[in-house]
Design a protein around this motif. Structure first.
Motif, PDB file in Angstrom:
ATOM      1  N   THR A  64      38.614  62.941  35.765  1.00  0.00           N
ATOM      2  CA  THR A  64      37.607  61.915  35.497  1.00  0.00           C
ATOM      3  C   THR A  64      36.241  62.523  35.770  1.00  0.00           C
ATOM      4  OG1 THR A  64      37.719  61.045  37.753  1.00  0.00           O
ATOM      5  CG2 THR A  64      39.135  60.008  36.102  1.00  0.00           C
ATOM      6  N   ARG A 117      46.880  52.236  35.060  1.00  0.00           N
ATOM      7  CA  ARG A 117      46.466  53.097  36.158  1.00  0.00           C
ATOM      8  C   ARG A 117      46.277  52.263  37.421  1.00  0.00           C
ATOM      9  NH1 ARG A 117      42.123  55.223  32.623  1.00  0.00           N
ATOM     10  NH2 ARG A 117      40.703  54.475  34.250  1.00  0.00           N
ATOM     11  N   ASP A 119      43.865  52.351  39.599  1.00  0.00           N
ATOM     12  CA  ASP A 119      42.521  51.825  39.780  1.00  0.00           C
ATOM     13  C   ASP A 119      42.293  50.579  38.934  1.00  0.00           C
ATOM     14  OD1 ASP A 119      42.668  53.617  37.527  1.00  0.00           O
ATOM     15  OD2 ASP A 119      40.488  53.491  37.366  1.00  0.00           O
ATOM     16  N   GLU A 120      42.890  50.538  37.748  1.00  0.00           N
ATOM     17  CA  GLU A 120      42.740  49.363  36.883  1.00  0.00           C
ATOM     18  C   GLU A 120      43.496  48.169  37.465  1.00  0.00           C
ATOM     19  OE1 GLU A 120      42.231  51.662  32.599  1.00  0.00           O
ATOM     20  OE2 GLU A 120      44.237  51.115  33.305  1.00  0.00           O
ATOM     21  N   LYS A 122      44.037  47.675  40.549  1.00  0.00           N
ATOM     22  CA  LYS A 122      43.289  47.233  41.720  1.00  0.00           C
ATOM     23  C   LYS A 122      42.157  46.286  41.317  1.00  0.00           C
ATOM     24  CE  LYS A 122      40.920  49.027  45.835  1.00  0.00           C
ATOM     25  NZ  LYS A 122      40.476  50.252  46.552  1.00  0.00           N
ATOM     26  N   TYR A 159      31.977  49.165  35.740  1.00  0.00           N
ATOM     27  CA  TYR A 159      33.269  48.949  35.096  1.00  0.00           C
ATOM     28  C   TYR A 159      33.152  48.609  33.614  1.00  0.00           C
ATOM     29  CZ  TYR A 159      35.189  48.647  39.843  1.00  0.00           C
ATOM     30  OH  TYR A 159      35.562  48.920  41.138  1.00  0.00           O
ATOM     31  N   ASN A 162      34.810  50.854  31.331  1.00  0.00           N
ATOM     32  CA  ASN A 162      36.258  50.979  31.467  1.00  0.00           C
ATOM     33  C   ASN A 162      36.942  50.297  30.288  1.00  0.00           C
ATOM     34  OD1 ASN A 162      38.968  49.734  32.459  1.00  0.00           O
ATOM     35  ND2 ASN A 162      38.556  51.343  33.974  1.00  0.00           N
TER      36      ASN A 162
END
Length: 360
Positions: A64, A117, A119-120, A122, A159, A162
């Motif tokens: 990333t 993922r 992080d997504e 979360k 975000y 994202n």
């Protein structure tokens, strides 16, 4: 099907795995890569190839990159800009589920189908908890919602790039928040009749109109908000009109009689119309005064130097009676600043306020 990597990207992927920490300094990565591809050093196109290879690794979810707007994550002295570091994406350990998959609230089902993922997931966990705890939230500025959800007032802004947001699965509307409009600088002067709003493009004219209005008899002067549009900023601050109290029923605008001024008016009028706000009307008597002035009032318009400008379209916001003269002015690339209608003239000719008093 996964796209095959370029040889340089494949070598970078191998190097990324070898580094100990997850955050890898790009200077070290570049140094290692230059041993594989010596052409990276001294070649004007070397940095571009290196940046492209990093992009391949990001697409392949091997690394990333820092957030695009980060002020500390990118070296912008180079073209293209190069990150100071990259972060290795650790491979997910697949564990057979011992229970049923997560069931997301109805509003998050589309986002839940995308979130693969950690992080997504979360992000969605935080939102799901908020939906449960606050089933009837009030619309608030996005910074307030971001702080409520993530303990960081700028998190949602980060975000937005994202895929949960770019896909449309998550939106600001779903989070019941909005980007606050640029504030409109204005003052209300009580008077007679319905409340209106007059916005002036420049600070000097705003000050003089406010001073002249306050000098009129309160029993006969118009009940008016006087606003400062701050140049082309009014195309954004026009959306703050609903915050004015008392609410204006009619809105007038007066700016410089030049290409930039009329474009600002047209853009603000379009924004107001799209938002369902009162129609933005030209202060006709003020513009007529500028057009009727002596020739020495006219000067070269630095904002009007491009060829092929559709002047009739630019002037279409003005009333029909003023359009031919305004088109002629712009066609000769001249302008008249609104400051020609100053405090002395406003005191001498109070008829300029008649249209605002009548709510025309």
């Amino acid at each position: 099907m996964n796209q095959p990597m370029s040889p340089l990207a494949a070598e970078l992927a191998r190097l990324v795995i070898r580094f100990r920490g997850k955050r890898i300094p790009v200077t070290e990565l570049f140094g290692e890569a230059s041993r594989f591809d010596p052409g990276l050093v001294g070649d004007a196109k070397g940095l571009a190839r290196f940046r492209s290879a990093l992009g391949e690794l990001e697409t392949a979810e091997k690394i990333t990159l820092p957030a695009p707007k980060s002020t500390t994550g990118w070296d912008r002295r180079t073209v293209p800009a190069i990150p100071f570091w990259v972060t290795r994406v650790e491979p997910l350990t697949v564990v057979p589920p011992s229970h049923s998959p997560r069931v997301w609230p109805h509003r998050l089902e589309a986002a839940g189908a995308i979130a693969t993922r950690a992080d997504e997931r979360k992000i969605l966990d935080r939102i799901a908890t908020w939906i449960r705890d606050d089933p009837f939230p009030e619309f608030v500025p996005v910074q307030e919602r971001s702080l409520e959800l993530f303990d960081d007032e700028k998190a949602i802004d980060g975000y937005l790039s994202n895929r949960l947001f770019t896909s449309g699965a998550l939106t600001l509307e779903l989070l019941v928040c909005f980007r606050p409009a640029l504030p409109l600088v204005s003052q209300h002067v009580p008077g007679a009749g319905p409340t209106g709003l007059l916005v002036l493009e420049n600070r000097a004219t705003y000050t003089s109109f406010l001073t002249a209005l306050r000098g009129l008899d309160p029993r006969s002067r118009p009940d008016l908000h006087v606003g400062w549009g701050q140049g082309n900023g009014f195309a954004q601050s026009v959306l703050s009109i609903p915050l004015l109290e008392p609410a204006p029923g009619v809105v007038h605008y007066f700016g410089d009689l030049d290409l930039a001024g009329l474009l600002t008016a047209a853009n603000a009028a379009a924004q107001a119309a799209a938002a369902g706000l009162p129609t933005l009307r030209p202060a006709s008597s003020c513009y007529q005064f500028l057009l009727d002035g002596p020739s020495h009032w006219r000067s070269n318009d630095a904002s009007n130097q491009r060829t092929g400008t559709d002047y009739p379209a630019v002037c279409s916001w003005l009333p029909p009676a003023l359009r031919p003269s305004a088109v002629e002015l712009l066609s000769t690339r001249l302008r008249v600043p609104q400051e020609r209608l100053g405090l002395k003239m406003l005191r001498r000719h109070p008829h300029f306020w008649d249209g605002f008093a009548a709510g025309e």
